[in-house]
Design a protein around this motif. Structure first.
Motif, short mmCIF file in Angstrom:
data_model
loop_
_atom_site.label_atom_id
_atom_site.label_comp_id
_atom_site.label_asym_id
_atom_site.label_seq_id
_atom_site.Cartn_x
_atom_site.Cartn_y
_atom_site.Cartn_z
N ARG A 229 -14.43 -94.50 18.89
CA ARG A 229 -14.07 -93.49 19.89
C ARG A 229 -14.75 -92.16 19.57
NH1 ARG A 229 -9.55 -93.64 23.37
NH2 ARG A 229 -8.42 -95.62 23.39
N SER B 177 -18.25 -92.30 20.55
CA SER B 177 -18.44 -92.24 22.01
C SER B 177 -18.28 -90.82 22.53
CB SER B 177 -17.46 -93.18 22.71
OG SER B 177 -16.13 -92.70 22.63
N TYR B 178 -17.35 -90.04 21.94
CA TYR B 178 -17.18 -88.64 22.36
C TYR B 178 -18.46 -87.85 22.05
CZ TYR B 178 -12.16 -89.86 21.96
OH TYR B 178 -10.93 -90.46 22.05
N TYR C 283 -21.31 -88.80 24.41
CA TYR C 283 -21.16 -88.30 25.77
C TYR C 283 -21.41 -86.79 25.84
CZ TYR C 283 -19.21 -87.29 30.35
OH TYR C 283 -19.05 -86.85 31.64
N TRP D 93 -14.01 -81.73 30.89
CA TRP D 93 -13.89 -83.13 30.46
C TRP D 93 -12.96 -83.24 29.25
CZ3 TRP D 93 -15.39 -85.64 25.88
CH2 TRP D 93 -15.25 -87.04 25.90
N VAL D 94 -13.12 -82.34 28.28
CA VAL D 94 -12.25 -82.35 27.10
C VAL D 94 -10.80 -82.12 27.53
CG1 VAL D 94 -11.67 -81.17 24.95
CG2 VAL D 94 -14.07 -81.60 25.52
N GLN E 159 -9.16 -85.18 28.90
CA GLN E 159 -8.74 -86.15 27.89
C GLN E 159 -7.39 -85.73 27.29
OE1 GLN E 159 -10.91 -88.69 28.17
NE2 GLN E 159 -11.93 -87.14 29.45
N ALA F 75 -15.36 -83.83 18.61
CA ALA F 75 -14.93 -85.22 18.71
C ALA F 75 -13.84 -85.55 17.71
CB ALA F 75 -16.14 -86.14 18.51
N MET G 254 -10.61 -84.01 18.87
CA MET G 254 -10.08 -84.79 19.99
C MET G 254 -9.42 -86.08 19.50
SD MET G 254 -13.16 -84.41 22.77
CE MET G 254 -12.40 -85.61 23.89
N GLU G 255 -10.06 -86.76 18.57
CA GLU G 255 -9.50 -88.03 18.11
C GLU G 255 -8.20 -87.83 17.34
OE1 GLU G 255 -9.21 -92.23 17.40
OE2 GLU G 255 -9.85 -90.85 18.99
N ARG H 67 -5.59 -87.33 19.90
CA ARG H 67 -5.20 -88.59 20.54
C ARG H 67 -4.29 -89.42 19.64
NH1 ARG H 67 -6.03 -93.82 20.38
NH2 ARG H 67 -7.38 -93.63 18.54
#
Length: 373
Positions: A36, A39-40, A43, A65-66, A69, A361, A364-365, A368
Motif C-alpha cells: 500500500r 502504491s501511494y 501514485y 486525494w490524500v 483517503q 505515504a 497515510m498508512e 489507515r
C-alpha cells in the motif's frame, strides 16, 4: 521544500500500539502494508501531479486525494471550518509553468534537459517564434555614450542574439580585432555600462525595438546556459505587452549561429569572437543579420502566485483519530510529512518520490492502520 505544504495526521492516541511480536491480552495486532505504501508513493509521483509544487492546481489535486483517503478510513477532519484543509499563506512569489519549451537553430533541436538553453520568466506562455536571428553585440543602445548596436540593423519581428555582460569585460586586443593589431588608447570607462549590462536591460531594449524574441549568450561562461542576472542586490522586473520569448543559450548553440564555416576550429572561432568583442569595446558595432533561423516555443501556460495578487495560499491536509482514554484527551501525538515538491523546472517534471511522497505515504498508512485498530 515549503513548510506551508504538509500532509499532517493529528491523532489523540491511548493504548494503541504497533506490535510485531507476541500480543499481550487485549491488544490488537496492527499490520502495516508495504505494498500500500508503495502504491501511494507511485501514485503521488506520477506526472499527473506535475511535481506537486505548492499553490499549483496539481498540488491541490494531490492534497484532495490524500484528504479523500483519510475520509474513507473514517478519520475526522482537523482543518479549517470542519474540513481536512488548513489554508497557509506562502510569503513569496511563485511562477508556475506547464509544458516543455523547445528551441532549434535552422531546424537542429537544442536540449532543455541537457542545459542547451533556459527560459526567462518574462517569456509569455503559448508563444511560438520562427524568425531570422540578428546579432546585436551586447545589445546596447546608448548613443549618448557612443555606442548604439541597433542603429544599423532591424530586429522587428526577428530574434535578437545578444552577448551578456558589457564591452568592458571583453578581452583587450588593442582594438585590432585580433587580426591586425592597431595601437589604440584604452576606451573611456562608460560607468562600467552598469545600466545597460544587466540581462533585463538587454531584454527590455530588444523588446522595445520590436524583436519577437531574444537569445542571450555569456561568452565568458561554461558549457551550460546559466540563469539570468541583474544588478547585485536588486531584483529587476519587466512585463511584456505582447507575445515575446527570452532564452539563454550555450556556446554550442551560439557557435551554430555565428560559425558559418564549419571547418573553423573552436580556437579559431574563439579568436574571431574575441575580435568582435574587442571592436565593440572600442565603440565599433558589429551587429549583423546572420542568415540563420531560430524556432522557439515557450511554456504552454503559466501562472503567478503572490501576496499582491492575493492567491498565494497552499493547503495543509489535517485529519485526526480520537483516542479512548478520557484522561488524555488533551494530549496529541502528531505525525506527518510534507506533500509538496519542486514542480517543473526547465521543462522537466520533478516527481518527488523520495521528497516527499514517501513520507506522506508512511503517514497515510499509519493513519489507515490505526483507524482500523
Amino acid at each position: 521544500m515549503s513548510l506551508g505544504a504538509k500532509t499532517i495526521w493529528l491523532a489523540i492516541l491511548s493504548h494503541l500500539t504497533l506490535t510485531s511480536g507476541v500480543l499481550a491480552q487485549g491488544q490488537t495486532q496492527l499490520r502495516v502494508d508495504g505494498e500500500r505504501i508503495k502504491s501511494y508513493v507511485e501514485y503521488l509521483s506520477t506526472d499527473e501531479f506535475m511535481g506537486r509544487q505548492s499553490m499549483t492546481p496539481q498540488y491541490q489535486e494531490a492534497a484532495e486525494w490524500v484528504a479523500a483517503q483519510y475520509e474513507a478510513w473514517g478519520l475526522e477532519p482537523a482543518g479549517d471550518n470542519g474540513t481536512y484543509f488548513q489554508r497557509v499563506p506562502i510569503g513569496r512569489t511563485l511562477t508556475w509553468y506547464e509544458g516543455i519549451p523547445e528551441a532549434a537553430i535552422n531546424g537542429s533541436p537544442l536540449s532543455l534537459v541537457e542545459g542547451d538553453f533556459s527560459v526567462n520568466s518574462v517569456s509569455t506562455a503559448a508563444t511560438v517564434v520562427e524568425a531570422e536571428i540578428v546579432f546585436v553585440g551586447y545589445g546596447i543602445s546608448a548613443p549618448e555614450k557612443g555606442l548604439d548596436e541597433y542603429a544599423a540593423v532591424n530586429v522587428r519581428g526577428k530574434v535578437a542574439l545578444v552577448l551578456r555582460g558589457s564591452p568592458k569585460t571583453a578581452p583587450s586586443l588593442g582594438g585590432g580585432g585580433g587580426f591586425s593589431p592597431a595601437a589604440r588608447s584604452e576606451p573611456e570607462p562608460q560607468e562600467e555600462w552598469a545600466t545597460e549590462s544587466t540581462d533585463m536591460a538587454k531584454i527590455r531594449i530588444a523588446h522595445d525595438r520590436g524583436a519577437a524574441a531574444v537569445l542571450l549568450f555569456d561568452p565568458d561562461a561554461g558549457a551550460q546556459a546559466s540563469g539570468f542576472r541583474g544588478p547585485r542586490g536588486q531584483q529587476e522586473t519587466f512585463t511584456t505587452t505582447r507575445d515575446f520569448l527570452a532564452f539563454t543559450i550555450t556556446d554550442r548553440a551560439f557557435r551554430t549561429v555565428m560559425k558559418p564555416d564549419f571547418q573553423e576550429s573552436v580556437r579559431g572561432f574563439t579568436v574571431r569572437l574575441n575580435g568582435i568583442r574587442d571592436e565593440i569595446r572600442y565603440g565599433t558595432p558589429q551587429s549583423m543579420a546572420t542568415g540563420v533561423t531560430a524556432q522557439l516555443k515557450g511554456y504552454d501556460s503559466k501562472g503567478v502566485f503572490s501576496e499582491e495578487l492575493g492567491n498565494n495560499f497552499a493547503y495543509n491536509v489535517l485529519a485526526k483519530l480520537p483516542g479512548t482514554d478520557r484522561g488524555r484527551r488533551d494530549e496529541y501525538v502528531v505525525m506527518g510529512g510534507h506533500l509538496d515538491h519542486v514542480g517543473v523546472r526547465n521543462g522537466q517534471v520533478n516527481n518527488g518520490a523520495d521528497d516527499n511522497a514517501s513520507g506522506t505515504a508512511v503517514a497515510m498508512e499509519v493513519a489507515r492502520v490505526l483507524s482500523e485498530g
